[in-house]
Design a protein around this motif. Structure first.
Motif, PDB file in Angstrom:
ATOM      1  N   LEU A  90      33.353  -5.841  61.714  1.00  0.00           N
ATOM      2  CA  LEU A  90      32.742  -4.367  62.392  1.00  0.00           C
ATOM      3  C   LEU A  90      32.674  -3.329  61.229  1.00  0.00           C
ATOM      4  CD1 LEU A  90      34.948  -4.268  65.618  1.00  0.00           C
ATOM      5  CD2 LEU A  90      32.525  -4.233  65.641  1.00  0.00           C
ATOM      6  N   SER A  91      33.661  -3.366  60.355  1.00  0.00           N
ATOM      7  CA  SER A  91      33.664  -2.435  59.247  1.00  0.00           C
ATOM      8  C   SER A  91      32.464  -2.774  58.203  1.00  0.00           C
ATOM      9  CB  SER A  91      34.959  -2.508  58.387  1.00  0.00           C
ATOM     10  OG  SER A  91      35.463  -3.695  57.684  1.00  0.00           O
TER      11      SER A  91
ATOM     12  N   ILE B  93      41.612 -11.335  65.267  1.00  0.00           N
ATOM     13  CA  ILE B  93      41.546  -9.838  65.237  1.00  0.00           C
ATOM     14  C   ILE B  93      41.139  -9.237  64.082  1.00  0.00           C
ATOM     15  CG2 ILE B  93      42.786  -7.765  65.791  1.00  0.00           C
ATOM     16  CD1 ILE B  93      44.500  -9.317  68.117  1.00  0.00           C
ATOM     17  N   TYR B  94      41.751  -9.656  63.033  1.00  0.00           N
ATOM     18  CA  TYR B  94      41.614  -9.212  61.687  1.00  0.00           C
ATOM     19  C   TYR B  94      40.125  -9.578  61.427  1.00  0.00           C
ATOM     20  CZ  TYR B  94      41.816  -8.957  56.535  1.00  0.00           C
ATOM     21  OH  TYR B  94      41.555  -8.447  55.266  1.00  0.00           O
TER      22      TYR B  94
ATOM     23  N   THR C  46      37.474  -9.849  63.158  1.00  0.00           N
ATOM     24  CA  THR C  46      36.578  -9.040  64.090  1.00  0.00           C
ATOM     25  C   THR C  46      36.410  -7.767  63.390  1.00  0.00           C
ATOM     26  OG1 THR C  46      37.078 -10.594  65.755  1.00  0.00           O
ATOM     27  CG2 THR C  46      36.106  -8.290  66.248  1.00  0.00           C
ATOM     28  N   ILE C  47      37.661  -7.045  62.951  1.00  0.00           N
ATOM     29  CA  ILE C  47      37.700  -5.749  62.404  1.00  0.00           C
ATOM     30  C   ILE C  47      36.967  -5.663  61.047  1.00  0.00           C
ATOM     31  CG2 ILE C  47      39.066  -3.952  61.245  1.00  0.00           C
ATOM     32  CD1 ILE C  47      41.270  -4.733  63.540  1.00  0.00           C
TER      33      ILE C  47
ATOM     34  N   LEU D  53      37.603   2.433  63.529  1.00  0.00           N
ATOM     35  CA  LEU D  53      38.617   1.620  63.564  1.00  0.00           C
ATOM     36  C   LEU D  53      39.980   1.929  63.359  1.00  0.00           C
ATOM     37  CD1 LEU D  53      36.512  -0.961  61.234  1.00  0.00           C
ATOM     38  CD2 LEU D  53      36.546  -0.909  63.894  1.00  0.00           C
TER      39      LEU D  53
ATOM     40  N   LEU E 252      42.564   0.779  66.035  1.00  0.00           N
ATOM     41  CA  LEU E 252      42.652  -0.761  65.782  1.00  0.00           C
ATOM     42  C   LEU E 252      43.607  -1.087  64.817  1.00  0.00           C
ATOM     43  CD1 LEU E 252      39.142  -2.003  66.888  1.00  0.00           C
ATOM     44  CD2 LEU E 252      41.527  -2.609  67.969  1.00  0.00           C
ATOM     45  N   LEU E 253      43.345  -0.267  63.800  1.00  0.00           N
ATOM     46  CA  LEU E 253      44.270  -0.681  62.282  1.00  0.00           C
ATOM     47  C   LEU E 253      45.544  -0.433  62.627  1.00  0.00           C
ATOM     48  CD1 LEU E 253      41.568   0.189  59.670  1.00  0.00           C
ATOM     49  CD2 LEU E 253      42.223  -2.102  60.456  1.00  0.00           C
TER      50      LEU E 253
END
Length: 103
Positions: free
Chosen positions: A99-100, A92-93, A95-96, A51, A54-55
Motif C-alpha cells: 500500500l505504501s 499484514i506487514y 500488505t502495508i 497508514l 495501521l502502523l
C-alpha cells in the motif's frame, strides 16, 4: 474542452525526458498540451491512504509478541507454536508495504 477565459498560469519544472513524454502523449491524444494536462490532472483520481493507524496497531501487536516471547524464554509458561501468528504478522506487514508503495 469547454471554452473559458484562461487567465491563470501554472509553472512546473520537468526534465527534458518528462517534457518529451508528456508532449508525445498529448499529440497522440490529439489534444493541445494544455488540454492534455488539464484532462489528465482533473479526471485522474489519486487515492491517499493513511497508514499511520495501521502502523501504530502493528507496533502494539509486535510489542505484545515480544512480551509473550520474553515470558516463554524466562520459563513463565510453556512454549506455544506462534508460527501462524508470525505468518499473519508478515502478511499484514507485506500488505502495508504494498500500500505504501502505491503512493
Amino acid at each position: 474542452m469547454e471554452n473559458r477565459n484562461r487567465n491563470q498560469t501554472l509553472s512546473i519544472r520537468l526534465t527534458q525526458a518528462e517534457k518529451s513524454a508528456i508532449c508525445k502523449k498529448s499529440k497522440k491524444a490529439h489534444l493541445t498540451l494544455t488540454e492534455y494536462i488539464l484532462k489528465s490532472s482533473l479526471h485522474t483520481e489519486i487515492k491517499v491512504i493513511d497508514l499511520q493507524p495501521l502502523l501504530v496497531e502493528l507496533k502494539r501487536i509486535g510489542n505484545n509478541l515480544n512480551q509473550i516471547t520474553r515470558k516463554i524464554n524466562s520459563g513463565a509458561f510453556n512454549s506455544y507454536n506462534f508460527s501462524e501468528m508470525i505468518a499473519m504478522q508478515r502478511k499484514i506487514y507485506d500488505t502495508i508495504i504494498k500500500l505504501s508503495e502505491k503512493k
